[in-house]
Design a protein around this motif. Structure first.
Motif, PDB file in Angstrom:
ATOM      1  N   ALA A 113       0.845  -1.190   0.000  1.00  0.00           N
ATOM      2  CA  ALA A 113       0.000   0.000   0.000  1.00  0.00           C
ATOM      3  C   ALA A 113       0.879   1.238   0.000  1.00  0.00           C
ATOM      4  N   LEU A 114       0.676   2.096  -0.981  1.00  0.00           N
ATOM      5  CA  LEU A 114       1.456   3.321  -1.095  1.00  0.00           C
ATOM      6  C   LEU A 114       0.526   4.526  -1.110  1.00  0.00           C
ATOM      7  N   SER A 115       0.921   5.551  -0.402  1.00  0.00           N
ATOM      8  CA  SER A 115       0.180   6.805  -0.356  1.00  0.00           C
ATOM      9  C   SER A 115       0.712   7.765  -1.404  1.00  0.00           C
ATOM     10  N   VAL A 116      -0.094   8.741  -1.767  1.00  0.00           N
ATOM     11  CA  VAL A 116       0.390   9.806  -2.639  1.00  0.00           C
ATOM     12  C   VAL A 116       1.573  10.509  -1.992  1.00  0.00           C
ATOM     13  N   PHE A 117       1.610  10.542  -0.655  1.00  0.00           N
ATOM     14  CA  PHE A 117       2.722  11.198   0.035  1.00  0.00           C
ATOM     15  C   PHE A 117       3.980  10.337   0.053  1.00  0.00           C
ATOM     16  N   ASP A 118       3.858   9.063  -0.293  1.00  0.00           N
ATOM     17  CA  ASP A 118       5.038   8.239  -0.525  1.00  0.00           C
ATOM     18  C   ASP A 118       5.643   8.546  -1.890  1.00  0.00           C
ATOM     19  N   MET A 119       4.781   8.821  -2.852  1.00  0.00           N
ATOM     20  CA  MET A 119       5.237   9.044  -4.220  1.00  0.00           C
ATOM     21  C   MET A 119       5.689  10.479  -4.473  1.00  0.00           C
ATOM     22  N   LEU A 120       5.157  11.430  -3.722  1.00  0.00           N
ATOM     23  CA  LEU A 120       5.506  12.845  -3.880  1.00  0.00           C
ATOM     24  C   LEU A 120       6.092  13.332  -2.563  1.00  0.00           C
ATOM     25  N   GLU A 148      -6.765   7.346   0.756  1.00  0.00           N
ATOM     26  CA  GLU A 148      -5.961   8.247   1.590  1.00  0.00           C
ATOM     27  C   GLU A 148      -6.628   8.475   2.944  1.00  0.00           C
ATOM     28  N   ARG A 149      -7.956   8.480   2.959  1.00  0.00           N
ATOM     29  CA  ARG A 149      -8.685   8.699   4.224  1.00  0.00           C
ATOM     30  C   ARG A 149      -8.479   7.544   5.214  1.00  0.00           C
ATOM     31  N   ALA A 150      -8.022   6.403   4.719  1.00  0.00           N
ATOM     32  CA  ALA A 150      -7.735   5.303   5.632  1.00  0.00           C
ATOM     33  C   ALA A 150      -6.577   5.644   6.559  1.00  0.00           C
ATOM     34  N   TRP A 151      -5.750   6.608   6.134  1.00  0.00           N
ATOM     35  CA  TRP A 151      -4.549   6.940   6.890  1.00  0.00           C
ATOM     36  C   TRP A 151      -4.529   8.373   7.427  1.00  0.00           C
ATOM     37  N   ARG A 152      -5.317   9.257   6.825  1.00  0.00           N
ATOM     38  CA  ARG A 152      -5.283  10.666   7.228  1.00  0.00           C
ATOM     39  C   ARG A 152      -6.694  11.238   7.179  1.00  0.00           C
ATOM     40  N   ASP A 153      -6.937  12.260   8.000  1.00  0.00           N
ATOM     41  CA  ASP A 153      -8.229  12.934   7.908  1.00  0.00           C
ATOM     42  C   ASP A 153      -8.203  13.901   6.729  1.00  0.00           C
ATOM     43  N   GLU A 165      -8.539  17.080   6.431  1.00  0.00           N
ATOM     44  CA  GLU A 165      -7.757  18.311   6.570  1.00  0.00           C
ATOM     45  C   GLU A 165      -6.268  18.040   6.380  1.00  0.00           C
ATOM     46  N   SER A 166      -5.788  16.910   6.894  1.00  0.00           N
ATOM     47  CA  SER A 166      -4.373  16.558   6.718  1.00  0.00           C
ATOM     48  C   SER A 166      -4.052  16.288   5.248  1.00  0.00           C
ATOM     49  N   ILE A 167      -4.974  15.617   4.568  1.00  0.00           N
ATOM     50  CA  ILE A 167      -4.774  15.351   3.140  1.00  0.00           C
ATOM     51  C   ILE A 167      -4.717  16.669   2.377  1.00  0.00           C
ATOM     52  N   ARG A 168      -5.687  17.521   2.636  1.00  0.00           N
ATOM     53  CA  ARG A 168      -5.760  18.798   1.927  1.00  0.00           C
ATOM     54  C   ARG A 168      -4.521  19.660   2.198  1.00  0.00           C
ATOM     55  N   VAL A 191      -9.135  27.743 -12.031  1.00  0.00           N
ATOM     56  CA  VAL A 191      -8.826  26.477 -11.349  1.00  0.00           C
ATOM     57  C   VAL A 191      -8.733  26.729  -9.852  1.00  0.00           C
ATOM     58  N   ASP A 192      -9.510  25.980  -9.075  1.00  0.00           N
ATOM     59  CA  ASP A 192      -9.472  26.176  -7.628  1.00  0.00           C
ATOM     60  C   ASP A 192      -8.575  25.128  -6.965  1.00  0.00           C
ATOM     61  N   GLU A 193      -8.428  25.236  -5.660  1.00  0.00           N
ATOM     62  CA  GLU A 193      -7.526  24.347  -4.928  1.00  0.00           C
ATOM     63  C   GLU A 193      -7.982  22.903  -4.985  1.00  0.00           C
ATOM     64  N   ASN A 194      -9.280  22.679  -5.103  1.00  0.00           N
ATOM     65  CA  ASN A 194      -9.771  21.303  -5.168  1.00  0.00           C
ATOM     66  C   ASN A 194      -9.223  20.575  -6.395  1.00  0.00           C
ATOM     67  N   GLU A 195      -9.127  21.272  -7.517  1.00  0.00           N
ATOM     68  CA  GLU A 195      -8.579  20.648  -8.726  1.00  0.00           C
ATOM     69  C   GLU A 195      -7.099  20.350  -8.554  1.00  0.00           C
ATOM     70  N   MET A 196      -6.371  21.237  -7.872  1.00  0.00           N
ATOM     71  CA  MET A 196      -4.951  20.999  -7.622  1.00  0.00           C
ATOM     72  C   MET A 196      -4.777  19.746  -6.769  1.00  0.00           C
ATOM     73  N   ILE A 197      -5.621  19.609  -5.747  1.00  0.00           N
ATOM     74  CA  ILE A 197      -5.566  18.440  -4.869  1.00  0.00           C
ATOM     75  C   ILE A 197      -5.904  17.169  -5.652  1.00  0.00           C
ATOM     76  N   ASP A 198      -6.948  17.222  -6.456  1.00  0.00           N
ATOM     77  CA  ASP A 198      -7.349  16.059  -7.247  1.00  0.00           C
ATOM     78  C   ASP A 198      -6.240  15.632  -8.209  1.00  0.00           C
ATOM     79  N   TYR A 199      -5.606  16.611  -8.826  1.00  0.00           N
ATOM     80  CA  TYR A 199      -4.507  16.343  -9.764  1.00  0.00           C
ATOM     81  C   TYR A 199      -3.392  15.557  -9.069  1.00  0.00           C
TER      82      TYR A 199
END
Length: 491
Positions: free
Chosen positions: A15-22, A214-219, A221-224, A339-347
């Motif tokens: 299992a890898l998180s986006v925060f493992d890859m970036l 990602e929510r399995a590991w972070r809330d 607000e932490s993800i955002r 483009v709002d912050e939600n799109e940046m997060i989704d990207y």
């Protein structure tokens, strides 16, 4: 030198998180700078837990394979010194790194983190580059040795470590195991077919599915907050690169180009901060030619900063750090809507998930797979992520990533002079442009008619990597590296 079966490929169920890859770090190389840095930190933590650091009287680090062949040009020795001094790549003062290392060289005196007494350490003698040797499990091998006791005559600890790409490291013989601190994922994915199946069976879109994992590991607000922090580092890196003139270090005499391109594109405008600059970019000409120049400028800016040991986001590697931010900046500045912050997060969510598929099924290490494993993977990540925030469904997203990777297959890694400059910097611009084109092609295609799947291309990439000759895997002993007449004292 023989290669192991597939040491770069992790357990497909890992299992890898986006925060493992970036990850936030400093240039110029995730495998040659960030990886060794993290390996030293892990090694010191092991030593502290087992025996404490106070009793260590001598330290020696040996580098093998690609780390030895191009380590000086990739600042591997700099990273090792800073790690031994107790600095972290996310927080080290970038403008003081050279001075900190020079002080260590001058004094030959090292105080390990948390230790009270100093020990003698000469980086020029105690960091050894074995350019003609390789450790068995990976091309990026290291051996850490320390001596204890007054006589310092008996080896107390010697262990081998590997930097396996993208800042990931592992100890010799270490096998991937589930992190007990992490909850199991609701939608575990080992390949793109798993992603597609989960989306179909759950009724979730790809972005929603990755977010659920990602929510399995972070809330939330932490993800955002975490993803926006990554974007801000990317954004600020682009801005610095677009406003810094000069020549890159290392001896090649490469002139920085992003600042000149930025100046010509904006004319005489004077912006005082990144927000004003982005508004000026958005207000500039949107002709095809200008937009292409801007996209290339964004990518060049990041990798010129990377070449100067600047702070970047490993995405998924430092050598390919410019592709993902360049494509996102392209979207922010030239989309037909704000483009709002939600799109940046989704990207970033989608990009991280796609990158993890390549790490699980092949490699993100140029020392194992050539530049297809770095620029190719980053281009695929960016293509799929761009398609996703433009509204593509999961099949079109996977198709976009496949198209981008398909047209990087076989790309060699042949850095001139062992530096992450030629052809690496320009390759980021090319990878960004290919990513945008791949997203456009996928948007206008029927994925059910595709002849090649993303899983197919990942398998082909790993087969190509295994068959690629060793000199084209970040050794600077083939390709452009041996056909360009240069003198680089550092290498």
């Amino acid at each position: 030198m023989s290669q192991p079966e597939n040491p770069a490929v992790v357990d497909p169920y890992e299992a890898l998180s986006v925060f493992d890859m970036l990850k936030i770090g400093v240039g110029p190389s995730s495998s040659h700078t960030l990886g060794p840095w993290r390996a030293v930190q892990r090694w010191l933590a092991e030593q502290e837990a087992a025996h404490g650091l106070a009793s260590i009287r001598r330290v020696r680090i040996e580098l093998y394979g690609s780390l030895a062949q191009t380590g000086r040009g990739h600042a591997t020795d700099t990273a090792l010194c800073l790690a031994l001094l107790g600095h972290d790549p996310e927080t080290v003062p970038v403008d003081r790194m050279s001075a900190l290392v020079q002080e260590l060289k001058d004094t030959r005196s090292l105080t390990l983190p948390g230790a009270n007494e100093s020990l003698e350490f000469d980086p020029t003698e105690d960091i050894v580059f074995h350019v003609d040797e390789r450790l068995p499990e990976h091309a990026n091998g290291m051996r850490f040795t320390c001596w204890r006791g007054e006589a310092a005559s008996e080896t107390a600890d010697a262990s081998c470590w590997y930097s396996i790409g993208g800042g990931f490291v592992r100890r010799e013989g270490e096998q991937p195991e589930p992190d007990a601190a992490r909850a199991p994922l609701p939608y575990p994915c080992r390949n793109s077919e798993d992603l597609r199946t989960h989306c179909r069976e759950s009724g979730l879109g790809l972005i929603e599915l990755v977010h659920a994992n990602e929510r399995a590991w972070r809330d939330d607000e932490s993800i955002r907050t975490g993803l926006l922090t990554l974007w801000h580092v990317m954004r600020d890196c682009i801005y610095r690169g677009c406003h810094t003139e000069g020549t890159l270090p290392g001896g090649l005499g490469v002139t920085r180009r992003a600042a000149g391109m930025n100046r010509r594109l904006l004319g005489e405008q004077q912006e005082t901060n990144v927000h004003e600059w982005m508004r000026a970019v958005r207000a500039s000409s949107r002709s095809f030619r200008q937009v292409m120049k801007w996209t290339s400028c964004f990518a060049l800016a990041v990798n010129e900063e990377n070449a100067c040991l600047g702070r970047v986001v490993t995405a998924p590697t430092n050598g390919a750090a410019g592709v993902l931010p360049a494509v996102l900046m392209h979207h922010i500045c030239f989309a037909d809507h704000e483009v709002d912050e939600n799109e940046m997060i989704d990207y970033l969510l989608v990009a991280g998930e796609l990158g993890s598929l390549f790490k699980k099924g092949a490699t993100i290490s140029a020392a194992m797979g050539g530049c297809q494993a770095e620029i190719g993977v980053s281009s695929a990540m960016a293509a799929g992520a761009l398609a996703a925030v433009r509204g593509a469904d999961v099949d079109q997203v996977l198709m976009a990533a496949e198209i981008a990777m398909e047209h990087h297959l076989g790309m060699t890694c042949d850095p001139v002079g062992g530096l992450v400059q030629v052809p690496c910097i320009e390759r980021n611009a090319m990878g960004a442009v290919k990513a945008i084109n791949a997203a456009e092609l996928a948007a206008d295609s029927d994925p059910t008619q595709a002849k090649v799947s993303l899983d197919d291309v990942i398998r082909a990439m790993w087969e190509t990597a295994r068959n690629m000759r060793e000199q084209y895997k970040e050794t600077s002993t083939g390709g452009l590296a041996t056909n360009i007449s240069v003198r680089v004292p550092e290498c």
